[in-house]
Structure formats: structure tokens, C-alpha cells
Design a protein around this motif. Structure first.
Motif, PDB file in Angstrom:
ATOM      1  N   LYS A 280      31.808   6.416 -41.027  1.00 21.11           N
ATOM      2  CA  LYS A 280      32.796   6.729 -39.989  1.00 21.11           C
ATOM      3  C   LYS A 280      32.357   7.942 -39.179  1.00 21.11           C
ATOM      4  CE  LYS A 280      35.897   9.389 -43.085  1.00 21.11           C
ATOM      5  NZ  LYS A 280      35.179   9.440 -44.345  1.00 21.11           N
TER       6      LYS A 280
ATOM      7  N   ASP B 204      39.234   4.577 -46.357  1.00 16.10           N
ATOM      8  CA  ASP B 204      38.046   4.326 -45.521  1.00 16.10           C
ATOM      9  C   ASP B 204      36.978   3.619 -46.359  1.00 16.10           C
ATOM     10  OD1 ASP B 204      37.887   6.719 -47.013  1.00 16.10           O
ATOM     11  OD2 ASP B 204      36.223   7.453 -45.795  1.00 16.10           O
TER      12      ASP B 204
ATOM     13  N   ASP C   7      40.755   5.920 -51.669  1.00 16.15           N
ATOM     14  CA  ASP C   7      40.553   6.269 -50.256  1.00 16.15           C
ATOM     15  C   ASP C   7      40.640   4.998 -49.412  1.00 16.15           C
ATOM     16  OD1 ASP C   7      40.105   8.969 -50.551  1.00 16.15           O
ATOM     17  OD2 ASP C   7      38.215   8.958 -49.442  1.00 16.15           O
TER      18      ASP C   7
HETATM   19 MN   LIG Z   1      36.906   8.744 -47.820  1.00 18.24          MN
END
Ligand SMILES: [Mn+2]
Ligand SMILES: CC(=O)N[C@H]1[C@@H](OP(=O)(O)OP(=O)(O)OC[C@H]2O[C@@H](n3ccc(=O)[nH]c3=O)[C@H](O)[C@@H]2O)O[C@H](CO)[C@H](O)[C@@H]1O
Length: 330
Positions: free
Chosen positions: A321, A189, A187
Motif C-alpha cells: 500500500k 490491509d 489487520d
Molecule cells: Mn497492516
């Protein structure tokens, strides 16, 4: 009275130590010199073993019921691992998707990967994005390379996340199978914080989800509807694996992505979407195709989660996030 496991361990080592000492004294008094020397050697080895047990991990399970290692800090020797794997001249592919606003995570992801991920190995990053012009230029160390591959955007995050299986499968066919030995699909992020090295390499590698490593099977958020190809019955399941990290040999990951892609497409034809999209399909695949190595949640922490005492090192974690702001839909 309640003692923590460390105190219990310490008391145990102390008692064993006292017994060993008494043993020495007794043998010193009772036996001749040659015998004493032999006993001294055996005793020293025993003490070494006890010390090893004391300092290695007894607070976590480091092997699965099918004898695959679970990698935790303290269960491997990083220097030895490096000596073994660095002589093999391996190339590690790393796929990462940055579709839509997620391009903003690339800079930190790549910069921290350069510091901690597979340092001194050949690494090939494959960045999949609909915004190639927004891919930041990051200084890469020698032996490291980055390719940008354009993919379509989407107005549904579920689709972006789930289509990764198909896109990785195609990229392995077209390019990666000729360019790398191992692959990790991560991922974006996320950030690296500490060593992620060759101890993570294996034929088929998955990571235990940080929110579920202490949970029992009935709490796992597998897909529970038999109509989905990701279905797992209540009385099955080993671990809950995170969708944010999987990897292994290019060949094994190719099969994984192909099977998951076909199942995602079959579900789509039947108008059913698994509870956690490709993560549900990944969990189903890994239940019937056991991973050869598991990574502890040190390799996929979540910045929203308070560090627990078993986790001595956070190596890679999801950043916090704002879902509503960053995703194309809620
Ligand atoms: Mn993620
Ligand atoms: C707390 C939570 O909700 N966790 C789930 C959520 O994880 P995550 O919150 O980790 O999902 P996410 O938003 O990070 O999406 C996964 C990855 O897809 C890519 N991406 C996603 C959306 C987008 O607009 N652009 C883009 O590039 C990107 O690489 C991202 O890292 O979703 C996954 C999708 O299967 C899993 O089901 C997780 O369990």
C-alpha cells in the motif's frame, strides 16, 4: 564442499536405506524363519519412520522452548485437525478495523476470507469503521455473519492502530464474549491465499513477524526505553510477534487487550508512545504471558517480501500500500 540441507538429508536416507537392506540380507541368511518375519516387521516400521522424518519438516523449528507448537505447513494433518474441531461446533470471532480510507481493503479481505479462513466453521466478523455506509456487501456462506460497529475516526494512524486494543476489549465485554469461543484480531490491509483452519486455534495465539523470523534477538524492534510500559531489556525476548495477527480463546484475548490498553493509556499519560504502538505492547505482554501456540510467518506474510524456501504456503499476507496516500498522517 557445500551441500544444501535437502541433499544432505537425501544422502543420509540413502545410506540408512542401504544399511537396512544389508541387514535384511544378513538376517535372511543367518536366522530362522520366525525370527526373519519379526525382523521384517521391525524393519518395515523403521523404514516408515525414516520416510516420515524425510518428508516432515526438519528445516524449521516447530516447537518453542516452552513446548508450544509453531505451526508450519507439513507439521499437521489438516484432515485430522478438521475431524477433531468440526465436531465441537465452535464460533470464531474475527475483528477487523477499517477506519478512514482503509475501508477500501474490506472487499478483498472478506472475499478471500470466505474462500480460505475457517471454512465450514461458524465465523462472526466484527467490522469496526467510521464509514458504515462504505462497508461492501459480500456474500457470506452459511454459518457466517457480519456485524458493523461504528468507531470514531482519527487524524493519526498511530492512534487508530493503538486504540484497537481498547475497542476490542469493550466489544468482547459487550458482545463477543456471548457470541464466540475463539477470536482472531487481524489487520484489514491483507488477503487470504490458502487454508487458515483450526490448526491455528489455541488458548493464546501469536504470529512470528515475517521480517524477523530469521533475526536474532538484538535485531528485534522491541520498545527499548525503560520509561515505556512496553519496555523489554536487550537480554530478554523470545520472538518478535506481528501486531497484525493475534488471537486465542475469547477469555485470554480479553485479558491481553485489557492489559495492553491499560499500558497504552499509562504511556499516553506519561507522554511516551512505544516504537511500534500496540505491537510493542503486544510483544511485551507475550514475553511474560507465553502464547500456547505460535503461527509461522505463513500466517502473516508481507507482499513486499520475497518468498523464502521455508515458507511452502502463504496463507495470509499484507498487501502493498501507499502509506502516504492511505494514512491520515505520515
Ligand atoms: Mn497492516
Ligand atoms: C511497516 C510498518 O510500518 N509496520 C508497522 C505498521 O504496520 P502496518 O503497516 O501493517 O499498519 P497499518 O497501516 O496496516 O495499520 C494497522 C491496522 O489499523 C487499521 N487502520 C490503520 C490506519 C488507518 O488509517 N485506518 C485503519 O483502519 C487497519 O485495520 C490496519 O490494518 O504499524 C503497526 C502499528 O502498530 C505496527 O507497528 C507495524 O509494525
Amino acid at each position: 564442499m557445500h551441500f544444501s540441507s535437502n541433499v544432505k538429508q537425501f544422502v543420509l536416507v540413502l545410506i540408512v536405506g542401504i544399511f537396512l537392506l544389508l541387514g535384511y540380507v544378513l538376517f535372511y541368511i543367518l536366522y530362522d524363519r520366525k525370527e526373519r518375519l519379526n525382523r521384517l516387521i521391525i524393519g518395515t516400521i523403521q523404514s516408515g519412520l525414516i520416510l516420515f522424518c524425510f518428508f516432515s519438516r526438519t528445516d524449521v523449528v516447530a516447537v518453542t522452548p516452552w513446548l508450544a507448537p509453531i505451526v508450519w505447513e507439513g507439521t499437521f494433518d489438516p484432515d485430522l485437525v478438521d475431524i477433531i474441531y468440526k465436531s465441537m461446533n465452535l464460533t470464531i470471532a474475527t475483528t477487523v478495523f477499517a477506519v478512514g480510507k482503509y475501508v477500501r481493503f474490506l472487499q478483498d479481505f472478506l472475499e478471500t476470507a470466505e474462500k480460505h479462513f475457517m471454512v465450514d466453521f461458524n465465523v462472526r466478523y466484527y467490522v469496526f469503521t467510521d464509514r458504515p455506509d462504505d462497508v461492501p456487501s459480500v456474500n457470506l456462506s452459511q454459518g457466517r455473519h457480519l456485524s458493523v460497529i461504528q468507531v470514531p475516526g482519527s487524524n493519526r494512524w498511530q492512534e487508530i492502530s493503538a486504540r484497537r486494543m481498547e475497542i476490542i476489549q469493550t466489544a468482547i465485554e459487550r458482545q463477543i464474549s456471548r457470541e464466540a469461543d475463539y477470536i482472531f484480531c487481524l489487520d484489514v490491509d491483507s488477503k487470504f491465499h490458502a487454508r487458515w483452519g483450526a490448526e491455528s486455534l489455541g488458548r493464546l495465539v501469536a504470529v512470528i513477524h515475517p521480517w524477523f523470523y530469521q533475526a536474532t534477538r538484538d535485531r528485534f524492534t522491541y520498545e527499548r526505553r525503560p520509561a515505556s510500559t512496553a519496555y523489554i531489556p536487550m537480554d530478554e525476548g523470545d520472538y518478535y510477534y506481528a501486531g497484525a495477527v493475534f488471537g486465542g480463546s475469547v477469555e485470554d484475548v480479553y485479558t491481553l487487550t485489557k492489559v495492553c490498553r491499560n499500558q497504552l493509556e499509562e504511556d499516553a499519560r506519561n507522554s511516551i508512545e512505544a516504537a511500534w504502538q500496540e505491537e510493542s505492547h503486544l510483544n511485551r505482554y507475550l514475553l511474560y504471558n507465553k502464547p500456547s501456540k505460535l503461527l509461522s510467518p505463513e500466517y502473516q506474510w508481507d507482499d513486499k517480501k520475497t518468498k523464502t524456501k521455508e515458507v511452502k504456503v502463504i496463507r495470509f499476507s499484507s498487501v502493498i500500500k501507499n502509506y502516504a496516500e492511505i494514512r491520515p498522517n505520515v
